[in-house]
Design an enzyme around this catalytic site. Structure first.
Site, PDB file in Angstrom:
ATOM      1  N   TYR A 180      10.679   4.364   1.532  1.00  0.00           N
ATOM      2  CA  TYR A 180      11.484   3.335   2.205  1.00  0.00           C
ATOM      3  C   TYR A 180      12.958   3.378   1.818  1.00  0.00           C
ATOM      4  O   TYR A 180      13.798   2.770   2.476  1.00  0.00           O
ATOM      5  CB  TYR A 180      10.913   1.940   1.922  1.00  0.00           C
ATOM      6  CG  TYR A 180       9.808   1.558   2.890  1.00  0.00           C
ATOM      7  CD1 TYR A 180      10.103   0.986   4.119  1.00  0.00           C
ATOM      8  CD2 TYR A 180       8.471   1.782   2.587  1.00  0.00           C
ATOM      9  CE1 TYR A 180       9.112   0.636   5.011  1.00  0.00           C
ATOM     10  CE2 TYR A 180       7.464   1.442   3.481  1.00  0.00           C
ATOM     11  CZ  TYR A 180       7.801   0.872   4.694  1.00  0.00           C
ATOM     12  OH  TYR A 180       6.819   0.534   5.588  1.00  0.00           O
ATOM     13  N   ASP A 213       0.801  -1.223   0.000  1.00  0.00           N
ATOM     14  CA  ASP A 213       0.000   0.000   0.000  1.00  0.00           C
ATOM     15  C   ASP A 213       0.837   1.279   0.000  1.00  0.00           C
ATOM     16  O   ASP A 213       0.298   2.372  -0.021  1.00  0.00           O
ATOM     17  CB  ASP A 213      -0.949   0.015   1.202  1.00  0.00           C
ATOM     18  CG  ASP A 213      -0.201   0.167   2.517  1.00  0.00           C
ATOM     19  OD1 ASP A 213       1.043   0.114   2.517  1.00  0.00           O
ATOM     20  OD2 ASP A 213      -0.865   0.352   3.544  1.00  0.00           O
TER      21      ASP A 213
HETATM   22  P1  NAD Z   1      -1.037  -7.854  13.705  1.00  0.00           P
HETATM   23  O1  NAD Z   1      -0.039  -8.618  14.492  1.00  0.00           O
HETATM   24  O2  NAD Z   1      -1.977  -6.940  14.390  1.00  0.00           O
HETATM   25  O3  NAD Z   1      -1.943  -8.876  12.877  1.00  0.00           O
HETATM   26  C1  NAD Z   1      -1.483 -10.034  12.288  1.00  0.00           C
HETATM   27  C2  NAD Z   1      -2.361 -11.225  12.701  1.00  0.00           C
HETATM   28  O4  NAD Z   1      -1.834 -12.381  12.023  1.00  0.00           O
HETATM   29  C3  NAD Z   1      -2.328 -11.548  14.203  1.00  0.00           C
HETATM   30  O5  NAD Z   1      -3.632 -11.603  14.709  1.00  0.00           O
HETATM   31  C4  NAD Z   1      -1.630 -12.905  14.257  1.00  0.00           C
HETATM   32  O6  NAD Z   1      -2.110 -13.726  15.295  1.00  0.00           O
HETATM   33  C5  NAD Z   1      -1.939 -13.479  12.905  1.00  0.00           C
HETATM   34  N1  NAD Z   1      -1.038 -14.536  12.457  1.00  0.00           N
HETATM   35  C6  NAD Z   1       0.298 -14.642  12.654  1.00  0.00           C
HETATM   36  N2  NAD Z   1       0.763 -15.744  12.056  1.00  0.00           N
HETATM   37  C7  NAD Z   1      -0.297 -16.344  11.454  1.00  0.00           C
HETATM   38  C8  NAD Z   1      -0.437 -17.519  10.666  1.00  0.00           C
HETATM   39  N3  NAD Z   1       0.606 -18.287  10.380  1.00  0.00           N
HETATM   40  N4  NAD Z   1      -1.661 -17.817  10.193  1.00  0.00           N
HETATM   41  C9  NAD Z   1      -2.729 -17.049  10.482  1.00  0.00           C
HETATM   42  N5  NAD Z   1      -2.654 -15.931  11.229  1.00  0.00           N
HETATM   43  C10 NAD Z   1      -1.448 -15.579  11.702  1.00  0.00           C
HETATM   44  O7  NAD Z   1      -0.227  -7.076  12.588  1.00  0.00           O
HETATM   45  P2  NAD Z   1      -0.637  -5.810  11.700  1.00  0.00           P
HETATM   46  O8  NAD Z   1       0.153  -4.645  12.117  1.00  0.00           O
HETATM   47  O9  NAD Z   1      -2.107  -5.670  11.648  1.00  0.00           O
HETATM   48  O10 NAD Z   1      -0.080  -6.228  10.284  1.00  0.00           O
HETATM   49  C11 NAD Z   1      -0.503  -7.379   9.605  1.00  0.00           C
HETATM   50  C12 NAD Z   1       0.368  -7.632   8.391  1.00  0.00           C
HETATM   51  O11 NAD Z   1       0.067  -6.737   7.338  1.00  0.00           O
HETATM   52  C13 NAD Z   1       1.862  -7.477   8.636  1.00  0.00           C
HETATM   53  O12 NAD Z   1       2.559  -8.456   7.906  1.00  0.00           O
HETATM   54  C14 NAD Z   1       2.161  -6.118   8.081  1.00  0.00           C
HETATM   55  O13 NAD Z   1       3.515  -5.968   7.799  1.00  0.00           O
HETATM   56  C15 NAD Z   1       1.288  -6.170   6.865  1.00  0.00           C
HETATM   57  N6  NAD Z   1       1.012  -4.901   6.197  1.00  0.00           N
HETATM   58  C16 NAD Z   1       1.386  -4.810   4.908  1.00  0.00           C
HETATM   59  C17 NAD Z   1       1.128  -3.686   4.191  1.00  0.00           C
HETATM   60  C18 NAD Z   1       1.628  -3.609   2.781  1.00  0.00           C
HETATM   61  O14 NAD Z   1       1.709  -2.567   2.229  1.00  0.00           O
HETATM   62  N7  NAD Z   1       2.037  -4.701   2.152  1.00  0.00           N
HETATM   63  C19 NAD Z   1       0.450  -2.628   4.790  1.00  0.00           C
HETATM   64  C20 NAD Z   1       0.070  -2.727   6.119  1.00  0.00           C
HETATM   65  C21 NAD Z   1       0.338  -3.904   6.820  1.00  0.00           C
HETATM   66  C1  G6P Z   2       3.323   0.845   4.997  1.00  0.00           C
HETATM   67  C2  G6P Z   2       3.987  -0.262   4.274  1.00  0.00           C
HETATM   68  C3  G6P Z   2       3.673  -1.574   4.933  1.00  0.00           C
HETATM   69  C4  G6P Z   2       4.068  -1.529   6.395  1.00  0.00           C
HETATM   70  C5  G6P Z   2       3.379  -0.379   7.071  1.00  0.00           C
HETATM   71  C6  G6P Z   2       3.920  -0.216   8.478  1.00  0.00           C
HETATM   72  O1  G6P Z   2       1.942   0.753   4.829  1.00  0.00           O
HETATM   73  O2  G6P Z   2       3.629  -0.330   2.937  1.00  0.00           O
HETATM   74  O3  G6P Z   2       4.330  -2.589   4.247  1.00  0.00           O
HETATM   75  O4  G6P Z   2       3.734  -2.731   7.038  1.00  0.00           O
HETATM   76  O5  G6P Z   2       3.622   0.819   6.387  1.00  0.00           O
HETATM   77  O6  G6P Z   2       3.126   0.662   9.171  1.00  0.00           O
HETATM   78  P1  G6P Z   2       3.181   0.724  10.762  1.00  0.00           P
HETATM   79  O7  G6P Z   2       2.169   1.758  11.063  1.00  0.00           O
HETATM   80  O8  G6P Z   2       2.799  -0.655  11.251  1.00  0.00           O
HETATM   81  O9  G6P Z   2       4.572   1.092  11.114  1.00  0.00           O
HETATM   82 MN    MN Z   3       4.357  -2.275   2.079  1.00  0.00          MN
END
Ligand code: NAD
Ligand code: G6P
Ligand code: MN
Length: 451
Positions: free
Chosen positions: A267, A173
């Site tokens: 980043y 995102d």
């Molecule tokens: P979070 O810890 O609040 O949520 C993650 C959930 O995944 C937890 O409830 C955890 O119990 C669960 N989990 C862990 N391992 C698991 C498995 N093997 N199977 C099923 N569930 C499992 O974390 P968050 O801050 O909400 O972020 C979630 C994910 O989204 C992270 O990987 C974060 O980096 C990613 N993210 C990516 C983007 C992007 O741009 N690509 C943007 C925002 C967040």
């Molecule tokens: C951006 C990135 C994600 C990352 C997030 C972290 O959205 O694209 O890949 O996980 O920032 O945000 P946070 O608020 O958890 O530091």
């Molecule tokens: Mn990202």
């Protein structure tokens, strides 16, 4: 899939801090992307239950036709689903905190997805994502996974190696968020912009930002970024507003200075200014702590309020409107819309002068058969050098995970621009190994001791 179809979706990582906002966004988009079934799946039953019980109350009042359930059982989760939205965090915030703090103890960048922290997170995530793909293929072979679990770049490379035919789309995102800022700078709507971009995830550059009529806005945006970074006057973003994120948006002006021809992904600061990042980090209170005290607390308190009130009328959950790109992606596959989006895909010539087998982030046309990358041509020496370096770091990480090889992982850290020497890389790695014992494959150790 046709226009009248209603879809069945499982969100993997049901207890995520993002789940409620995404469900609210799905509700706001229900005409564009109709749902018949929504399931949450998580390995942590308690964490998920708080979010799920509150969502159940919301859905019961706002969309009772949607069959909503939650589970920790993979078979129930992955049976009869069209899409899996995956946002798991392997190891949770407890391990994110160590990914950040261990390198900082050695005066090295401590970050969720970049440098040694991102490598450590990658070593935890690979197995979990492969497991999700296998559940999906076993119980719903036609399902598509839209994955935004991090570190997306390493995860994508691992999928390329280990499950090359999987129906998985890796998306981030950050470009979406930054393009919202760009659109504000030039007084347009995000959907008015058509961009050209090359790089890898959390590691790329915009080479063109045009409106639909073909007018090029890059020079105007560049002039703005040179003074303010991507900081804009009005709140354009719900997710990246904390002070530390504002500093990151601002720092883009120094990233731009290194090559004023292109607009940088925020980043890049971890690779171009690692010394600055370390100097401005608090080794005792990192981003993981900020999120635990901020977003995580807000979301779980909101869920509990809804549960206690027994009604969504307390209005606690916010729509994550910026997450509508997930619906755009699902719709593109479901309805063959040929939407143009930035995705993480195998290069295969999209960037002409880097290897075919690097997972790059480029604009793609998305339809029912997946993503068709748009060629971005040849890139200059500086960016090519940066990308090749980072790509080999990530390939070494995946090799190390597959081969259980200490030497390859040490090489990965040594090669990363965020680390100053093989010696420091080894010290950081040895601390990370101890911290990640419960998550990483056991590595075969190198015999040589560095003196
Ligand atoms: P979070 O810890 O609040 O949520 C993650 C959930 O995944 C937890 O409830 C955890 O119990 C669960 N989990 C862990 N391992 C698991 C498995 N093997 N199977 C099923 N569930 C499992 O974390 P968050 O801050 O909400 O972020 C979630 C994910 O989204 C992270 O990987 C974060 O980096 C990613 N993210 C990516 C983007 C992007 O741009 N690509 C943007 C925002 C967040
Ligand atoms: C951006 C990135 C994600 C990352 C997030 C972290 O959205 O694209 O890949 O996980 O920032 O945000 P946070 O608020 O958890 O530091
Ligand atoms: Mn990202």
């Amino acid at each position: 899939m046709n226009e009248s179809k209603k879809f069945s979706v499982v969100i993997a990582g049901g207890g995520s801090t993002y789940t409620a906002g995404i469900v609210m966004m799905l509700l706001a988009n229900i005409e564009r992307f109709p749902l018949r079934v929504l399931k949450l799946y998580d390995t942590d039953a308690n964490r998920q239950a708080t979010i799920a019980e509150a969502i159940a109350i919301e859905l019961n009042e706002k969309a009772p036709d949607i069959d909503f359930t939650w589970t920790t059982d993979p078979e129930s989760a992955f049976t009869d689903v069209d899409f899996c939205f995956a946002h798991i965090r392997s190891g949770g915030y407890k391990m994110r905190e160590l990914d950040e703090k261990i390198p900082l103890k050695h005066h090295v960048v401590g970050q969720e997805t970049c440098g040694p922290g991102g490598i450590a997170y990658g070593m935890r995530s690979i197995g979990d994502i492969i497991e999700l793909i296998d559940f999906m293929e076993k119980y719903s072979p036609d399902c598509w996974m839209l994955n935004y679990s991090n570190p997306a770049s390493i995860v994508a490379e691992a999928c390329r190696r280990l499950r090359p035919n999987a129906k998985i789309m890796n998306i981030c995102d950050m470009p979406v968020g930054t393009q919202r800022r760009m659109s504000q700078i030039v007084d347009l709507k995000p959907q008015d912009l058509e961009v050209r971009y090359f790089g890898m995830n959390h590691f790329g550059w915009w080479t063109s930002v045009k409106d639909k009529a073909g007018h090029e806005y890059l020079p105007q945006i560049r002039d703005y970024v040179a003074h303010h970074g991507y900081l804009t006057q009005v709140e354009v973003d719900t997710q990246h507003m904390d002070a530390s994120w504002q500093a990151t948006h601002k720092k883009a002006q120094d990233l731009l200075a290194v090559d004023p021809n292109y607009l940088p992904n925020t980043y890049l600061k971890y690779y171009l200014y690692p010394d600055y990042v370390v100097a401005h980090s608090n080794p005792d209170y990192t981003r993981a702590n900020e999120v635990e005290d901020g977003r995580e607390k807000r979301v779980f308190t909101a869920a509990q309020k809804i549960i206690d009130a027994g009604t969504s009328k307390v209005g606690e959950f916010q729509i994550d409107s910026h997450a509508s790109f997930i619906v755009d992606l699902a719709r593109a596959i479901a309805f063959n819309t040929h939407e143009r989006m930035l995705l993480i895909v195998e290069n295969n010539g999209a960037i002409a002068n880097i290897d075919d087998d690097i997972m790059v982030e480029v604009p793609c046309i998305v339809g029912k058969d997946g993503a068709e990358p748009l060629t971005q041509g040849k890139i200059p020496l500086f960016q090519r050098g940066m990308i090749l370096n980072q790509a080999m770091v990530e390939k070494l990480v995946v090799d190390a995970w597959i081969n259980h090889d200490y030497q390859e992982l040490w090489q990965a850290l040594t090669l990363s621009k965020t680390l100053p020497s093989a010696q420091v890389a080894k010290e950081v790695l040895d601390d990370l190994i101890i911290a990640n014992q419960a998550y990483w494959p056991e590595l075969r150790h190198a015999k040589h001791e560095v003196r």
